[in-house]
Design an enzyme around this catalytic site. Structure first.
Site, PDB file in Angstrom:
ATOM      1  N   LYS A 196       0.207   3.700  -2.758  1.00 28.51           N
ATOM      2  CA  LYS A 196      -0.874   4.690  -2.689  1.00 28.51           C
ATOM      3  C   LYS A 196      -0.328   6.117  -2.632  1.00 28.51           C
ATOM      4  CE  LYS A 196      -4.585   1.904  -0.547  1.00 28.51           C
ATOM      5  NZ  LYS A 196      -4.005   0.566  -0.455  1.00 28.51           N
TER       6      LYS A 196
ATOM      7  N   SER B 225       0.793  -1.233   0.000  1.00 26.32           N
ATOM      8  CA  SER B 225       0.000   0.000   0.000  1.00 26.32           C
ATOM      9  C   SER B 225       0.820   1.275   0.000  1.00 26.32           C
ATOM     10  CB  SER B 225      -0.952   0.015   1.207  1.00 26.32           C
ATOM     11  OG  SER B 225      -2.024  -0.884   1.005  1.00 26.32           O
TER      12      SER B 225
ATOM     13  N   SER C 252      -6.358   2.990   4.548  1.00 20.73           N
ATOM     14  CA  SER C 252      -5.719   2.296   3.434  1.00 20.73           C
ATOM     15  C   SER C 252      -6.747   1.516   2.612  1.00 20.73           C
ATOM     16  CB  SER C 252      -4.619   1.346   3.938  1.00 20.73           C
ATOM     17  OG  SER C 252      -3.723   1.009   2.912  1.00 20.73           O
TER      18      SER C 252
END
Length: 507
Positions: free
Chosen positions: A130, A127, A185
């Site tokens: 991101k 993640s 997230s």
């Protein structure tokens, strides 16, 4: 051998008017290469590009495997696999236990890399990718804009994805969606914002272009949220570049520093009231490590634990990235230990490399990642065509069509005593007869309404979008309208002059 249709064959045998189409193709190819040339292969969520995917990490790939050994981004020492540090007299020693396969610590202001290990080793980012998604898409939408989530926008989430809890057929403000990205997230929030941006494939392509502009050459984007995909990799160096670029945006900095937030819930069918619930940041250092700003953590089975953080102390901001330590929980301990060392080593170590700046050449400035969606009203057919053309393509199309018709008329003149006057290109119009070229960025799920005209008869700046927010694009639409009208007038004048000259030569 390519097979032709009978219709094409007859036109080719019939004579020269078929050349008009070829002229149009040549003009379009020369005048709008970006709009009409075949798109270069880019990874997509369903089919990663085999030509761009690097070798699987850990399979004999050393540091800098995604780059030429002769030109390592940030400096030659960052391409080496061993720990790189250049202490001066009195410098503190690095933490004794650092198990991350790749890590880097740098000064955010100067870009100096204080120490690193395997800085360019390609690894799954989880993640932390991101950050690149936010740096690419966040500037495109006003935070107060509301968007109603369609079921299709939540249909392609991978199994086991982290979710913030978005419900279909309900409106969400853009700022709530970004809190879902940073705080929880949430892959569902990433997918909704990606669809608002034109779809997953478009967003992935723009993220790759943004990574290229930032000189993050180790990064290969396959999914916008960092979900495990074959060929999707980044590096400690690239993730640090993403954090540094993102933190220059005040909204990015605010979202990544948010510890808790209220998130819109489901609609109570009995009372008609919208519920809400609390979400908490999964970054275990946020609020615990002194001076920590953010930025993003991640974990998947394939990537292990990844973390990129920024902390400020005594007017100095440091960036740290740790990827794939031996144990998941160690990622925070090792990041904190590197930050402690970095602040203590200020002025006592020589930099072993540097975080490069974003490329700002003509190609970078024209990248779609820098485009901001405009607002306006377009006929349905033009909305569909907009996906393939864009303003440059439509300008080239109008010019190419005019030239093709003029060429066809010239050829017919040689065989006919009274040739027909070529037709002028027809541009789409709004009520009132104002030509409107297509918008450069269209998201089919966003509802647009015809701008109400004022008492003076002029359209207001911008247009009212979903949720009552005013989007950007009125000035862009008027500028493109003026260009289209100017093109039409110029083409009409040339046709008139050509026709008059041709008729004057006849006996």
């Amino acid at each position: 051998m390519q097979q032709r249709s009978p219709h094409v064959s007859r036109r080719a045998r019939a004579g020269r008017p078929a050349a008009a189409g070829a002229v149009a193709v040549l003009v379009l190819a020369a005048g709008a290469p970006a709009a009409f040339s075949a798109p270069s292969p880019s990874p997509s969520p369903s089919s990663p590009s085999p030509s761009s995917a690097p070798a699987a990490p850990g399979a004999g790939a050393g540091a800098g495997a995604a780059q030429d050994a002769a030109a390592v981004v940030g400096g030659e020492r960052l391409g080496r696999p061993a720990v790189q540090v250049a202490p001066r007299t009195g410098a503190p020693e690095l933490p004794a236990v650092l198990t991350g396969r790749s890590w880097l610590i740098a000064d955010a202001a100067t870009g100096e890399v204080l120490a690193a290990r395997n800085a360019h080793l390609p690894l799954p980012p989880a993640s932390t990718l991101k950050m690149l998604f936010a740096d690419t898409v966040l500037p495109k939408f006003d935070r107060t804009l509301e968007h109603r989530v369609a079921p299709a926008e939540l249909a392609a989430l991978g199994a086991g994805s982290s979710l913030v809890g978005i419900k279909e057929n309900l409106p969400y403000r853009v700022e709530d969606l970004w809190r879902g990205v940073f705080v929880a997230s949430g892959n569902d929030a990433v997918h909704v914002l990606s669809h608002m941006n034109g779809g997953l494939a478009r967003t992935v392509a723009q993220m790759q272009e943004r990574a290229t502009a930032l000189q993050a050459r180790d990064t290969r984007v396959v999914s916008p949220e960092g979900y495990d995909q074959d060929g999707q990799v980044s590096s400690a160096y690239d993730l640090t570049l993403f954090a540094r670029a993102g933190l220059r945006n005040p909204d990015f900095r605010s979202y990544c520093a948010t510890r808790t937030a209220r998130f819109p819930g489901a609609l109570d069918k009995t009372t008609g009231q919208r519920s809400a619930f609390d979400i908490a940041n999964t970054d275990r250092l946020l609020g615990k490590y002194p001076g920590l700003i953010g930025v993003k953590n991640g974990y998947t089975t394939n990537a292990g634990a990844t973390f990129t953080g920024a902390a400020e102390r005594d007017g100095r901001t440091l960036l740290v990235t740790v990827m794939h330590p031996e144990q998941q929980s160690k990622v925070y301990d090792e990041a904190a230990a590197l930050l402690d060392w970095g602040f203590a080593a200020a002025g006592k170590v020589e930099p072993v490399g540097r975080l490069v700046e974003e490329e700002t050449g003509p190609d970078a400035s024209a990248a779609p990642a820098a485009e901001a969606p405009a607002s306006g009203v377009l006929p349905h057919a033009i909305q569909q065509a907009d996906h393939a053309l864009g303003p440059t393509g439509w300008t080239a199309l109008a010019f190419g069509t005019a030239l093709a018709l003029w060429t066809a008329g010239r050829l017919r003149t040689r065989r006919r005593p009274h040739p027909a006057t070529p037709a002028l290109p027809v541009l789409p119009v709004l009520p009132g007869g104002v030509p409107v070229p297509p918008r450069p960025d269209y998201a089919p799920h966003i509802a647009y309404s015809v701008p109400a005209r004022t008492a003076a008869g002029t359209a207001p700046r911008g247009a009212t979008a979903v949720g009552g927010a005013t989007a950007v694009g009125g000035s862009t639409r008027r500028r493109l309208t003026r260009q289209a009208r100017s093109l039409a007038r110029t083409t009409r004048a040339r046709f008139a002059a050509t026709t008059a000259t041709r008729r004057g030569r006849r006996p």
